[in-house]
Design an enzyme around this catalytic site. Structure first.
Site, PDB file in Angstrom:
ATOM      1  N   HIS A  98     -10.789  -0.847   5.210  1.00  0.00           N
ATOM      2  CA  HIS A  98      -9.806  -0.709   6.273  1.00  0.00           C
ATOM      3  C   HIS A  98     -10.078  -0.895   7.712  1.00  0.00           C
ATOM      4  O   HIS A  98     -10.907  -0.104   8.195  1.00  0.00           O
ATOM      5  CB  HIS A  98      -9.305   0.963   5.915  1.00  0.00           C
ATOM      6  CG  HIS A  98      -8.466   1.136   4.798  1.00  0.00           C
ATOM      7  ND1 HIS A  98      -8.706   0.671   3.519  1.00  0.00           N
ATOM      8  CD2 HIS A  98      -7.100   1.322   4.408  1.00  0.00           C
ATOM      9  CE1 HIS A  98      -8.048   1.011   2.602  1.00  0.00           C
ATOM     10  NE2 HIS A  98      -6.915   1.227   3.203  1.00  0.00           N
ATOM     11  N   ASP A 143       1.171   5.522  -0.664  1.00  0.00           N
ATOM     12  CA  ASP A 143       0.564   6.888  -0.866  1.00  0.00           C
ATOM     13  C   ASP A 143       1.410   7.906  -1.454  1.00  0.00           C
ATOM     14  O   ASP A 143       2.756   8.048  -0.867  1.00  0.00           O
ATOM     15  CB  ASP A 143      -0.120   7.365   0.513  1.00  0.00           C
ATOM     16  CG  ASP A 143      -1.160   6.296   0.916  1.00  0.00           C
ATOM     17  OD1 ASP A 143      -1.769   5.821   0.156  1.00  0.00           O
ATOM     18  OD2 ASP A 143      -1.477   6.404   2.034  1.00  0.00           O
ATOM     19  N   ASP A 196     -13.305  -2.098  -0.634  1.00  0.00           N
ATOM     20  CA  ASP A 196     -12.000  -2.139   0.150  1.00  0.00           C
ATOM     21  C   ASP A 196     -12.303  -1.608   1.764  1.00  0.00           C
ATOM     22  O   ASP A 196     -12.897  -0.584   1.820  1.00  0.00           O
ATOM     23  CB  ASP A 196     -11.286  -1.111  -0.482  1.00  0.00           C
ATOM     24  CG  ASP A 196      -9.727  -0.862   0.225  1.00  0.00           C
ATOM     25  OD1 ASP A 196      -9.757  -1.226   1.348  1.00  0.00           O
ATOM     26  OD2 ASP A 196      -8.799  -0.551  -0.542  1.00  0.00           O
ATOM     27  N   ASP A 212       0.947  -1.136  -0.045  1.00  0.00           N
ATOM     28  CA  ASP A 212       0.004   0.110  -0.150  1.00  0.00           C
ATOM     29  C   ASP A 212       0.872   1.200   0.101  1.00  0.00           C
ATOM     30  O   ASP A 212       1.727   1.360   0.868  1.00  0.00           O
ATOM     31  CB  ASP A 212      -0.844  -0.040   1.221  1.00  0.00           C
ATOM     32  CG  ASP A 212      -1.919   1.114   1.275  1.00  0.00           C
ATOM     33  OD1 ASP A 212      -1.802   2.189   0.275  1.00  0.00           O
ATOM     34  OD2 ASP A 212      -2.732   1.247   2.127  1.00  0.00           O
TER      35      ASP A 212
END
Length: 315
Positions: A232, A105, A230, A103
């Site tokens: 989280h 960002d 998705d 992941d």
């Protein structure tokens, strides 16, 4: 475009019906072939997030990757008339399969090419994956040694992942990559599910030399409907994306050997690709009960490889 596809699918049988003789019945229950195989599935899917108010630049990407997931596959093919056949097939994984997820960002708009946060999740699993397919084949050439035909069909593919634990590098309080740490190994971090709905058209061909047979198939779609969820777990946030009219291309090839006139052992491989395209995101924060939709803020890209070996029997 969808209307054109379905018109084509409906016309395939009609095109070739005129070639059937009056002595040939419309349905032949005995003219059925079945196949079953074991195989391996490998692939990678990229889940991207964009910032529409900053020129649509990419701000996040999750790469889910898996290799050599064991699958079982089966199919039935029924010749309706001499030049038209109907097929049903599908596959499914056998249990959880090892996977990985990264992941990343890019949260600093001043340096959009430099990542600010990244996490690694080696304890990730492909929980399950499966696919089913329906198709019609119309044979333009239909000889004993070679065949060439048009194909129109529909398939659905599903994938489900679960990422646990992992390590991370974050940028916090104006710093750059200044926080490092790890999540507890047994802690759920992200759950991810995908669904691809694919109407398609294509070409199919076979060539036989003595007891050997070679086959190939090309499928294309510009009408893929992709969706994902998705979740989280730490932030209690759920993202749901939907992308319409994505492009899909699949290439498959096989080789087989007839051990009897009715039984063939074969091996097969295929490559499947769904191109990247932007769509909309719906988000929901469970802790605050806040929800919303953002246009052109997400995309899905997928590539997969499937190999299998099995037996085909013709009744």
């Amino acid at each position: 475009m969808k209307l054109k596809f379905f018109v084509l699918a409906l016309c395939v049988p009609a095109i070739f019906t005129t070639h059937a003789t009056t002595n040939y019945p419309l349905f032949i229950p005995d003219n059925i072939s079945t196949d079953i195989s074991l195989g391996s599935l490998s692939g990678k899917t990229k889940e991207r997030v964009y910032h529409p108010k900053e020129g649509g630049r990419k701000i996040s990407q999750l790469d889910w990757k898996y290799s050599n997931a064991t699958i079982v596959r089966g199919g039935i093919d029924w010749k309706l008339i001499p030049k038209v056949s109907f097929g049903v097939s599908g596959w499914t994984t056998l249990g959880n399969q090892k996977a990985s997820m990264v992941d990343k960002d890019w949260n600093n708009s001043n340096t959009p090419q430099v990542w600010t946060d990244q996490s690694w999740h080696p304890n990730t699993h492909l929980r399950d994956a499966n696919e089913f397919e329906l198709n019609l084949k119309g044979w333009l050439l239909n000889n004993l040694d070679y065949r060439l035909g048009l194909i129109a069909g529909y398939q659905e593919s599903r994938y489900s992942f679960n990422a646990m634990g992992g390590s991370y590098i974050y940028s916090e309080n104006g710093g750059s990559r200044n926080k490092k740490g790890a999540h507890p190994s047994g802690e759920r971090t992200i759950g991810y599910k995908q669904l691809f709905k694919i109407p398609y058209i294509g070409l199919t061909a076979n060539y036989r030399h003595e007891n050997f047979e070679f086959g190939a198939e090309l499928k294309y779609s510009g009408w893929v409907l992709s969706s994902d969820t998705d979740k989280h777990y730490q932030t209690e946030t759920i993202f749901k994306d939907e992308i319409k009219n994505q492009n899909y291309c699949s290439v498959a090839a096989n080789i087989g050997y007839y051990v009897t006139p009715s039984a063939k052992f074969y091996i097969e491989g295929s490559r499947n690709y769904i191109s990247n395209k932007k769509g909309d995101t719906s988000l929901y924060e469970q802790s605050t009960n806040i929800s919303g939709t953002i246009k052109n803020s997400a995309s899905i890209e997928y590539i997969g490889f499937l190999t299998s070996a099995g037996i085909k029997y013709i009744f």
